[in-house]
Design a protein around this motif. Structure first.
Motif, PDB file in Angstrom:
ATOM      1  N   SER A   2       4.993   7.018   3.461  1.00  0.00           N
ATOM      2  CA  SER A   2       5.938   8.017   1.340  1.00  0.00           C
ATOM      3  C   SER A   2       4.578   8.424   1.233  1.00  0.00           C
ATOM      4  N   ARG A   4       4.050  12.478  -0.405  1.00  0.00           N
ATOM      5  CA  ARG A   4       3.433  13.248  -1.565  1.00  0.00           C
ATOM      6  C   ARG A   4       4.501  14.407  -2.367  1.00  0.00           C
ATOM      7  N   ASN A  58      -2.249   9.710  -9.376  1.00  0.00           N
ATOM      8  CA  ASN A  58      -0.994   9.640  -8.432  1.00  0.00           C
ATOM      9  C   ASN A  58       0.110  10.747  -9.722  1.00  0.00           C
ATOM     10  N   HIS A 104       8.223   6.469  -2.819  1.00  0.00           N
ATOM     11  CA  HIS A 104       6.830   6.409  -2.869  1.00  0.00           C
ATOM     12  C   HIS A 104       6.887   5.827  -3.705  1.00  0.00           C
ATOM     13  N   GLY A 107       1.408   1.556  -7.275  1.00  0.00           N
ATOM     14  CA  GLY A 107       0.157   0.376  -8.181  1.00  0.00           C
ATOM     15  C   GLY A 107       0.015   1.205  -9.259  1.00  0.00           C
TER      16      GLY A 107
HETATM   17  C1  LIG Z   1       2.812  -2.359  -4.066  1.00  0.00           C
HETATM   18  C2  LIG Z   1       2.237  -0.880  -3.786  1.00  0.00           C
HETATM   19  C3  LIG Z   1       1.204   0.028  -4.117  1.00  0.00           C
HETATM   20  C4  LIG Z   1       1.402   1.117  -3.946  1.00  0.00           C
HETATM   21  N1  LIG Z   1       0.742   2.023  -4.797  1.00  0.00           N
HETATM   22  C5  LIG Z   1       0.341   3.358  -4.772  1.00  0.00           C
HETATM   23  C6  LIG Z   1      -0.500   4.378  -5.193  1.00  0.00           C
HETATM   24  O1  LIG Z   1      -0.635   3.890  -6.457  1.00  0.00           O
HETATM   25  N2  LIG Z   1      -0.556   5.861  -4.688  1.00  0.00           N
HETATM   26  C7  LIG Z   1      -0.166   6.424  -3.471  1.00  0.00           C
HETATM   27  O2  LIG Z   1      -0.519   6.851  -3.367  1.00  0.00           O
HETATM   28  N3  LIG Z   1       0.261   4.993  -2.917  1.00  0.00           N
HETATM   29  C8  LIG Z   1       0.574   3.761  -3.037  1.00  0.00           C
HETATM   30  N4  LIG Z   1       1.336   3.153  -2.510  1.00  0.00           N
HETATM   31  C9  LIG Z   1       1.438   3.907  -0.823  1.00  0.00           C
HETATM   32  C10 LIG Z   1       1.205   2.291  -0.055  1.00  0.00           C
HETATM   33  O3  LIG Z   1      -0.179   3.666  -0.033  1.00  0.00           O
HETATM   34  C11 LIG Z   1       1.283   3.496   1.737  1.00  0.00           C
HETATM   35  O4  LIG Z   1       2.743   3.623   0.970  1.00  0.00           O
HETATM   36  C12 LIG Z   1       0.952   3.116   2.937  1.00  0.00           C
HETATM   37  O5  LIG Z   1      -0.853   3.443   2.854  1.00  0.00           O
HETATM   38  C13 LIG Z   1       1.537   3.061   4.041  1.00  0.00           C
HETATM   39  O6  LIG Z   1       2.311   4.156   4.151  1.00  0.00           O
HETATM   40  P1  LIG Z   1       3.236   4.631   4.677  1.00  0.00           P
HETATM   41  O7  LIG Z   1       3.933   4.119   3.652  1.00  0.00           O
HETATM   42  O8  LIG Z   1       3.354   6.133   4.213  1.00  0.00           O
HETATM   43  O9  LIG Z   1       3.675   4.362   5.658  1.00  0.00           O
HETATM   44  C14 LIG Z   1       1.781   2.210  -2.683  1.00  0.00           C
HETATM   45  C15 LIG Z   1       2.784   1.291  -1.621  1.00  0.00           C
HETATM   46  C16 LIG Z   1       2.718  -0.110  -2.500  1.00  0.00           C
HETATM   47  C17 LIG Z   1       3.898  -1.120  -1.269  1.00  0.00           C
END
Ligand SMILES: Cc1cc2nc3c(=O)[nH]c(=O)nc-3n(C[C@H](O)[C@H](O)[C@H](O)COP(=O)(O)O)c2cc1C
Length: 172
Positions: A2, A4, A58, A104, A107
């Motif tokens: 995910s 940025r 965010n 990305h 929440g």
């Molecule tokens: C339901 C959900 C809510 C999340 N909320 C945020 C958020 O508000 N801000 C953010 O930067 N990442 C957010 N993330 C990303 C997660 O932090 C990220 O998916 C996790 O750390 C794993 O990293 P990766 O997806 O890069 O493998 C969210 C992911 C999910 C599934």
């Protein structure tokens, strides 16, 4: 992953339809399909309102995304509304990846504001906001966020998979 860092160019309507097309084929309890995807492309009239929804942290990065999607679930349609909407999000994310796009999930957003902006009836629940777009080089990010632009780890398989009963250590 995910990311940025996104290239600040709009997604097309056709790309958005491809994403939703994959998501809508997700399985759901009793096939209720308790999800809805409300989106704004960064060059359309809804972008300004959608871009206010994510929290301050965010907004520091997601405003470069090509589109923002608010994923809604329908609590009136199914007791499993959130779980099923989560599965649909997963399908959308994989579809995006296959199209060379990144997603990305966030929440961190104002559900109350989403209710106002989208004019939601009570039974539709804002679950997450999803940033979608083409990945950019991490250099577009401020220093602190650039450092975090690396693949995340996962728990080892042995910690999340067990034959039969769940080991006490994993359950703790
Ligand atoms: C339901 C959900 C809510 C999340 N909320 C945020 C958020 O508000 N801000 C953010 O930067 N990442 C957010 N993330 C990303 C997660 O932090 C990220 O998916 C996790 O750390 C794993 O990293 P990766 O997806 O890069 O493998 C969210 C992911 C999910 C599934």
């Amino acid at each position: 992953m995910s990311p940025r860092a996104f290239v600040a160019e709009p997604l097309s309507t056709a790309q958005m339809e491809q994403l939703a097309e994959a998501a809508r084929w997700a399985p759901s309890a009793s096939n209720k399909q308790p999800w809805h995807f409300a989106y704004a492309l960064r060059d359309d009239a809804n972008w300004q309102a959608f871009s206010q929804l994510p929290n301050e942290f965010n907004r520091r990065w997601c405003l470069n995304a090509g589109a923002l999607i608010v994923l809604l679930s329908d609590k009136q349609a199914s007791a499993k509304h959130s779980f099923d909407a989560g599965c649909a999000w997963g399908y959308l994310a994989l579809q995006a990846h296959s199209m060379g796009l990144a997603t990305h999930a966030m929440g961190g957003f104002s559900a109350d504001e989403a209710r106002t902006v989208l004019g939601l009836p009570e039974h539709l629940v804002p679950e997450i906001v999803i940033a979608v777009g083409r990945r950019a080089d991490a250099s577009v990010l401020p220093d602190d966020l650039r450092e975090r632009e690396v693949p995340s780890q996962r728990k080892p398989l042995t910690e999340v998979l067990s034959a039969g009963a769940v080991p006490t250590a994993a359950a703790a």
